[in-house]
Scaffold this active site. Structure first.
Site, PDB file in Angstrom:
ATOM      1  N   PRO A  87       0.642  -0.957  -0.010  1.00 40.48           N
ATOM      2  CA  PRO A  87       0.130  -0.479   0.016  1.00 40.48           C
ATOM      3  C   PRO A  87       0.742   0.930  -0.298  1.00 40.48           C
ATOM      4  CG  PRO A  87      -0.593  -1.722   2.030  1.00 40.48           C
ATOM      5  CD  PRO A  87       0.587  -2.087   1.032  1.00 40.48           C
ATOM      6  N   GLU A 114       1.692  -7.905   8.979  1.00 39.89           N
ATOM      7  CA  GLU A 114       2.293  -6.804   8.966  1.00 39.89           C
ATOM      8  C   GLU A 114       3.004  -5.565   8.052  1.00 39.89           C
ATOM      9  OE1 GLU A 114      -0.670  -6.283  11.635  1.00 39.89           O
ATOM     10  OE2 GLU A 114       0.774  -4.020  11.641  1.00 39.89           O
ATOM     11  N   ARG A 152      -2.818  -8.606 -20.754  1.00 38.11           N
ATOM     12  CA  ARG A 152      -3.780  -8.292 -21.890  1.00 38.11           C
ATOM     13  C   ARG A 152      -2.816  -7.546 -23.810  1.00 38.11           C
ATOM     14  NH1 ARG A 152      -9.021  -8.127 -20.928  1.00 38.11           N
ATOM     15  NH2 ARG A 152      -9.448  -6.615 -21.884  1.00 38.11           N
ATOM     16  N   ASP A 167     -10.124  -0.815 -25.345  1.00 44.37           N
ATOM     17  CA  ASP A 167     -10.324  -0.231 -24.015  1.00 44.37           C
ATOM     18  C   ASP A 167     -10.637   0.618 -23.245  1.00 44.37           C
ATOM     19  OD1 ASP A 167     -10.493  -2.947 -23.192  1.00 44.37           O
ATOM     20  OD2 ASP A 167      -8.510  -3.467 -22.573  1.00 44.37           O
TER      21      ASP A 167
END
Ligand code: 4HQ
Length: 252
Positions: A87, A114, A152, A167
């Site tokens: 993150p 963690e 892709r 797309d």
């Protein structure tokens, strides 16, 4: 293209990677995915990969030695771009996906617990990537998201190349609405132009609806989008309309 992944849960990968588009791409030799268990790179009998944090506090931290050994071993003979899913990373978007897809080899580091000892980043990570601002329990799903999006972009993986170009996002806008049979359903009819057979009119409708959807749902994308003449005209109309609705300013 070669993609490696390091994880303590290798079993999470195979069913997903064996299915559908990616499964076929692997069978056809367009992408090779090698998933390795981080525990295979430990040197103790219990194959431990975590320890208590220096400085105290809750949670466990993944230790550096197995990661560094694993990344070095999997990198031997080639030089993959080494990505840590976290993150704290830069948020994944279409431009980043295309950039990653242009690299011949990727190695994805999927953490658990963690955190990972900071020295792993310093020693064996080229780039840290996040799939969004929320917290997951591990980097495995982010790695699968990245593998699917990157695959892709590899030529030949998506059989119809035009569908990648068309797309959503590749043009910088959201997709227009789509319809299939039946022509009327619960009182809702398919827009008539789509049944008209007039391909130029259909294309104009799709461009207009793509812009409208983007203005309504993701106006932040509009300034960065490459707009057609039709879309620039629609944008001017939309702006004139919203201008007409605004209350007049103070002095007027
Ligand atoms: N993680 N995008 C791995 C994430 C995440 C994200 C949380 C990564 C836990 C151990 N990764 N750690 N969001 O939430 O990539």
């Amino acid at each position: 293209m070669w993609i490696g992944a390091l994880t303590i849960f290798p079993e999470l990968f195979e069913p997903f990677l064996a299915t559908s588009l990616i499964g076929r791409a692997r069978e056809r030799g367009l992408i090779a995915v090698e998933v390795r268990n981080l525990r295979d790179f430990t040197e103790d009998r219990h194959r431990v990969v975590d320890d208590e944090p220096y400085g105290g506090g809750g949670g466990m931290v993944m230790t550096a030695p197995p990661w560094v050994r694993a990344v070095r071993e999997l990198s031997a003979g080639h030089s993959p771009w080494r990505v840590l899913l976290s993150p704290q990373g830069r948020r994944l978007d279409d431009a980043k996906v295309q950039e990653l897809a242009s690299r011949p080899e990727l190695l994805l580091l999927c953490g658990r617990y963690e955190a990972i000892d900071e020295r792993v980043r310093e020693l064996v990570v080229d780039e840290e990537i996040s799939i969004g601002d929320y917290v997951l329990s591990g980097g495995e799903l982010p790695a699968l998201v990245l593998i699917e999006a990157v695959s892709r972009c590899v030529p030949g993986v998506v059989q119809q190349a035009s569908s990648v170009e068309r797309d959503s996002f590749r043009r910088g806008l959201l997709d227009h609405p789509h319809y299939t049979r039946p022509p009327a359903f619960e009182g809702l009819e398919v827009p008539e132009v789509l049944l008209s057979g007039d391909h130029a009119a259909i294309e104009r409708w799709r461009e207009r609806e793509a812009l409208r959807a983007t203005l309504a749902k993701r106006p932040d994308l509009v300034p960065g989008a490459a707009l057609s003449a039709e879309q620039r005209a629609e944008l001017a109309r939309a702006r004139a309309d919203s201008e007409a609705c605004k209350p007049r300013s103070g002095k007027g």
